[in-house]
Design an enzyme around this catalytic site. Sequence first.
Site, PDB file in Angstrom:
ATOM      1  N   LYS A  42      68.903  46.122  83.593  1.00 49.24           N
ATOM      2  CA  LYS A  42      69.212  46.295  82.171  1.00 49.24           C
ATOM      3  C   LYS A  42      69.561  47.750  81.886  1.00 49.24           C
ATOM      4  CE  LYS A  42      66.369  42.666  80.127  1.00 49.24           C
ATOM      5  NZ  LYS A  42      65.286  42.399  79.167  1.00 49.24           N
ATOM      6  N   SER A 129      64.542  43.367  68.988  1.00 49.46           N
ATOM      7  CA  SER A 129      65.180  44.647  69.329  1.00 49.46           C
ATOM      8  C   SER A 129      66.689  44.502  69.477  1.00 49.46           C
ATOM      9  CB  SER A 129      64.581  45.211  70.617  1.00 49.46           C
ATOM     10  OG  SER A 129      63.256  45.612  70.403  1.00 49.46           O
TER      11      SER A 129
END
Length: 157
Positions: A42, A129
Amino acid sequence: MQRICLFPGTFDPITLGHTDIIDRALELFDEVVVGIGVNATKIPMFPVEQRQAWIRDIYKNQPKVKALTYEGLTIKCCQTIGARYILRGIRSFTDFEYEKAIAEVNRMMDPSIETYFLNSSPNVGTLASTLVRDVIRNSGDASRLLPAAVWQSVKKP
């Protein structure tokens, strides 16, 4: 024996949904360790050092909250820090199904570590988020989604 829990996540960035769970967990545990998981696959919006600094700033007057970063399995992080509990926030039924599967695998790896789920408070139950990053990326007003310390550092003049 101290009741230490690990609240794992990417916290990219930490939102009012996260702080809702942390704040409510303070009555349940002697220490809440916010574990910022580093995932090589990520690419975060904010550097891990910034995310850790935000957590430390938000909880500077709360000695029961600690922040750390870790790589690899959450269960290994728990074993390293002596946490017997994992804390997870649940926003929806979908979250529960996903988190339940992870909790079951963690329990297979170490039956002495228990996962606790806390439902999000209704006023922050939809915060994710991913959505917050989209608001920030597009210069939107995220002031009602983020702790003040985070919003002050990410808002564009």
